[in-house]
Design a protein around this motif. Sequence first.
Motif, PDB file in Angstrom:
ATOM      1  N   GLN A  85       4.790 -56.505  61.859  1.00  9.94           N
ATOM      2  CA  GLN A  85       6.031 -56.447  62.602  1.00  9.94           C
ATOM      3  C   GLN A  85       7.200 -56.872  61.727  1.00  9.94           C
ATOM      4  O   GLN A  85       7.030 -57.511  60.690  1.00  9.94           O
ATOM      5  N   GLU A  86       8.379 -56.492  62.130  1.00  6.95           N
ATOM      6  CA  GLU A  86       9.566 -56.720  61.317  1.00  6.95           C
ATOM      7  C   GLU A  86       9.752 -58.193  60.987  1.00  6.95           C
ATOM      8  O   GLU A  86       9.672 -59.064  61.853  1.00  6.95           O
ATOM      9  N   GLN A 111      10.550 -63.395  61.052  1.00  5.31           N
ATOM     10  CA  GLN A 111      10.382 -63.662  62.479  1.00  5.31           C
ATOM     11  C   GLN A 111      10.162 -65.154  62.697  1.00  5.31           C
ATOM     12  O   GLN A 111       9.364 -65.775  61.999  1.00  5.31           O
ATOM     13  N   THR A 150       0.817 -58.609  64.608  1.00  5.66           N
ATOM     14  CA  THR A 150       1.969 -59.245  65.235  1.00  5.66           C
ATOM     15  C   THR A 150       1.737 -60.737  65.381  1.00  5.66           C
ATOM     16  O   THR A 150       0.578 -61.218  65.370  1.00  5.66           O
TER      17      THR A 150
END
Length: 265
Positions: A154-155, A158, A259
């Motif tokens: 995921q990007e 985070q 994720t």
Amino acid sequence: MKKKVKVIIGIIIVVVLVIAIGKISSHRVNTLANWSFQYNDSTDDYSLFFALCDTKEREVAASGKVSIRIENENGQVVYEGKKAFDKSDFGTYDSKAAGEHFLADVRIGTDEMAEGSSENGTVYFTVSGSDYVFDEVRCEAYNLPTKEITIDVQELPQEICQKDWDGSVKAKLMITDVTYSTSSDMMAGITFSISGEKTFGSRTSLGYDMIDYQLCDGNGYVVDSGQIFIDKALGTGDKFTDDSLTIYDLIPGETYVLTFQDGAW
């Protein structure tokens, strides 16, 4: 008298011919034996071994051809073709399991094989020559070429929150980078290296911080989940790198999504 001499000479010729034919026929290929298949790490190719035996069960060298089909355990054909061999392809090989044998070594290059979704499978092959042919036989195959596994993360960066029992935020970790590596043996798993920084919170009495993770396949199904325990007493502003996460039994050629989620003590 001359007639007797001719008869004797005729008998001698017949005897010599019988002996000669017997010697020739005894060296003819009669059976196929001791076949196996292996990957050669030093030359990055594969060897199909087999022995050709005469009528006296002696292992002999001969010329011929072998038709080969290799399927992995998922039914994918990763190689199909024909190879010629001659007497120069035979040699003596010794192993503790099988002992010493005089075998043909037919080579298949890695670049001749297709990549599949499993490194295990079966070799099916038929050996034939100018004066012999055998039914198809098979043997197990290992270390077959496999496709690479793709991991989408995921990007990043985070920020992950760690919450206390009452829902209050106990700590925050900023994940800035994720890398992963695989070994040549897929059964060894994929190891992830996760880097980041603790942006909020004091050093815990437990001596570690925690990140929740989830790995899904290309169809969105969860294949693995759990917690990553960073076994360092991190304070605010401390950077970390952790490589304790290894996931097994992933399918070659598949794409997975990794994720991260907030966790709770």
